[in-house]
Design an enzyme around this catalytic site. Sequence first.
Site, PDB file in Angstrom:
ATOM      1  N   PRO A 242      86.277  71.561 -29.293  1.00 31.37           N
ATOM      2  CA  PRO A 242      86.925  72.495 -30.278  1.00 31.37           C
ATOM      3  C   PRO A 242      86.108  73.980 -30.272  1.00 31.37           C
ATOM      4  O   PRO A 242      86.823  74.843 -30.539  1.00 31.37           O
ATOM      5  CB  PRO A 242      86.336  72.052 -31.641  1.00 31.37           C
ATOM      6  CG  PRO A 242      85.963  70.506 -31.450  1.00 31.37           C
ATOM      7  CD  PRO A 242      85.524  70.675 -30.021  1.00 31.37           C
TER       8      PRO A 242
ATOM      9  N   GLU B 228      78.534  63.074 -30.785  1.00 30.47           N
ATOM     10  CA  GLU B 228      78.419  64.415 -31.230  1.00 30.47           C
ATOM     11  C   GLU B 228      78.928  65.512 -29.988  1.00 30.47           C
ATOM     12  O   GLU B 228      78.747  66.562 -30.635  1.00 30.47           O
ATOM     13  CB  GLU B 228      77.052  64.541 -31.929  1.00 30.47           C
ATOM     14  CG  GLU B 228      77.004  63.540 -33.224  1.00 30.47           C
ATOM     15  CD  GLU B 228      78.003  63.865 -34.098  1.00 30.47           C
ATOM     16  OE1 GLU B 228      78.402  62.737 -34.521  1.00 30.47           O
ATOM     17  OE2 GLU B 228      78.165  64.820 -34.786  1.00 30.47           O
TER      18      GLU B 228
ATOM     19  N   ARG C 116     104.789  67.688 -17.257  1.00 30.98           N
ATOM     20  CA  ARG C 116     106.113  67.676 -17.383  1.00 30.98           C
ATOM     21  C   ARG C 116     106.797  69.309 -16.742  1.00 30.98           C
ATOM     22  O   ARG C 116     107.854  69.522 -16.601  1.00 30.98           O
ATOM     23  CB  ARG C 116     106.548  67.851 -18.732  1.00 30.98           C
ATOM     24  CG  ARG C 116     106.039  68.762 -19.835  1.00 30.98           C
ATOM     25  CD  ARG C 116     106.259  68.224 -21.070  1.00 30.98           C
ATOM     26  NE  ARG C 116     107.593  68.408 -21.457  1.00 30.98           N
ATOM     27  CZ  ARG C 116     108.609  69.374 -21.907  1.00 30.98           C
ATOM     28  NH1 ARG C 116     107.888  70.603 -21.559  1.00 30.98           N
ATOM     29  NH2 ARG C 116     109.859  69.197 -22.016  1.00 30.98           N
TER      30      ARG C 116
ATOM     31  N   ASP D 138     112.820  74.542 -23.000  1.00 31.03           N
ATOM     32  CA  ASP D 138     111.927  74.266 -23.990  1.00 31.03           C
ATOM     33  C   ASP D 138     111.449  75.310 -24.892  1.00 31.03           C
ATOM     34  O   ASP D 138     111.392  76.600 -24.365  1.00 31.03           O
ATOM     35  CB  ASP D 138     110.634  73.501 -23.559  1.00 31.03           C
ATOM     36  CG  ASP D 138     110.868  71.900 -23.181  1.00 31.03           C
ATOM     37  OD1 ASP D 138     111.838  71.649 -23.603  1.00 31.03           O
ATOM     38  OD2 ASP D 138     109.764  71.520 -22.750  1.00 31.03           O
TER      39      ASP D 138
HETATM   40  N1  LIG Z   1      90.438  70.225 -30.671  1.00 35.67           N
HETATM   41  C1  LIG Z   1      89.889  69.867 -29.389  1.00 35.67           C
HETATM   42  O1  LIG Z   1      90.301  70.142 -28.303  1.00 35.67           O
HETATM   43  C2  LIG Z   1      88.746  68.659 -29.233  1.00 35.67           C
HETATM   44  C3  LIG Z   1      88.339  68.506 -28.325  1.00 35.67           C
HETATM   45  C4  LIG Z   1      87.454  67.350 -28.437  1.00 35.67           C
HETATM   46  C5  LIG Z   1      86.911  66.782 -29.401  1.00 35.67           C
HETATM   47  N2  LIG Z   1      85.791  66.032 -29.753  1.00 35.67           N
HETATM   48  C6  LIG Z   1      85.064  65.901 -28.782  1.00 35.67           C
HETATM   49  C7  LIG Z   1      83.911  64.608 -28.980  1.00 35.67           C
HETATM   50  C8  LIG Z   1      82.550  65.064 -28.658  1.00 35.67           C
HETATM   51  C9  LIG Z   1      82.796  66.339 -28.037  1.00 35.67           C
HETATM   52  O2  LIG Z   1      82.599  66.085 -26.600  1.00 35.67           O
HETATM   53  C10 LIG Z   1      83.897  67.023 -28.291  1.00 35.67           C
HETATM   54  N3  LIG Z   1      87.389  67.246 -30.743  1.00 35.67           N
HETATM   55  C11 LIG Z   1      88.571  68.095 -30.821  1.00 35.67           C
END
Ligand SMILES: NC(=O)c1ccc(N[C@@H]2CC[C@@H](O)C2)nc1
Length: 244
Positions: free
Chosen positions: A87, A114, A152, A167
């Site tokens: 994230p 985590e 794709r 698309d």
């Molecule tokens: N929004 C996203 O792209 C995304 C990517 C990974 C994720 N979770 C992993 C688990 C632990 C850590 O490696 C991150 N969550 C959301």
Amino acid sequence: MRFDVVTLFPEMFEAARLGVTGKALDTGKASLKLWNPRDYTDDTHRTVDDRPYGGGPGMVMMVEPLKAALQEAKAAAPGSRVIYLTPQGQRFDQMAAREMAARDGMILLAGRYEGIDERLVDCCVDEEWSIGDYVLSGGELAAMVIMDAVTRLLPGVLGHEDSAQQDSYMNGLLDFPQYTRPDALEGREVPDVLLSGNHAAIGKWRLKQALGRTWLRRPDLLEQRELSEEEQRLLEEFIRTHQG
Ligand SMILES: NC(=O)c1ccc(N[C@@H]2CC[C@@H](O)C2)nc1
């Protein structure tokens, strides 16, 4: 396009062997190799995670098994950059998919728990990418989203070459509505123009619908897009009829 994925759950990627991505793999337009950090542990319990320094809930993935798996992947795919799904990464979108589709390959690092020890990010990760502002239990689904969006776009993967171009997001607009048989269903008809065989009129109708839907649902996309004279006129026509 060579995909290498570092993941504790290689079985998840069986899904990539279905549909359009599966065909790309079968025809060699893409390849997929999975690397499991658990195969690079040297203790009897095959430990890949441990408690976080500084306390806090959950576990953190340890550097060594990840680094060993990454090193093998890098040796097998020397030109590929290492992408960590998180994230905290930069936001993936259609433009990023187009850019990545031009690469020879990529190594996708999917974390669990985590997250991963930051020293692995420092030493061995080239790019961090996010598929959206939400937390997943692992990076695997994010990795598969990127693999699908990129695959794709590879030449020859989609049956009809320009369907990728059509698309939504390829021309900065949302998709026009699609219809197929039967032509009448519970009193709901397919728009006559689509049955007319008049391809110029069909193209115009589709562009108008794409402009109108984008105006209604994603005005932010319209702000970023120059409209041609014809597009401006079609949109104004849509707005006039939409407001009754
Ligand atoms: N929004 C996203 O792209 C995304 C990517 C990974 C994720 N979770 C992993 C688990 C632990 C850590 O490696 C991150 N969550 C959301």
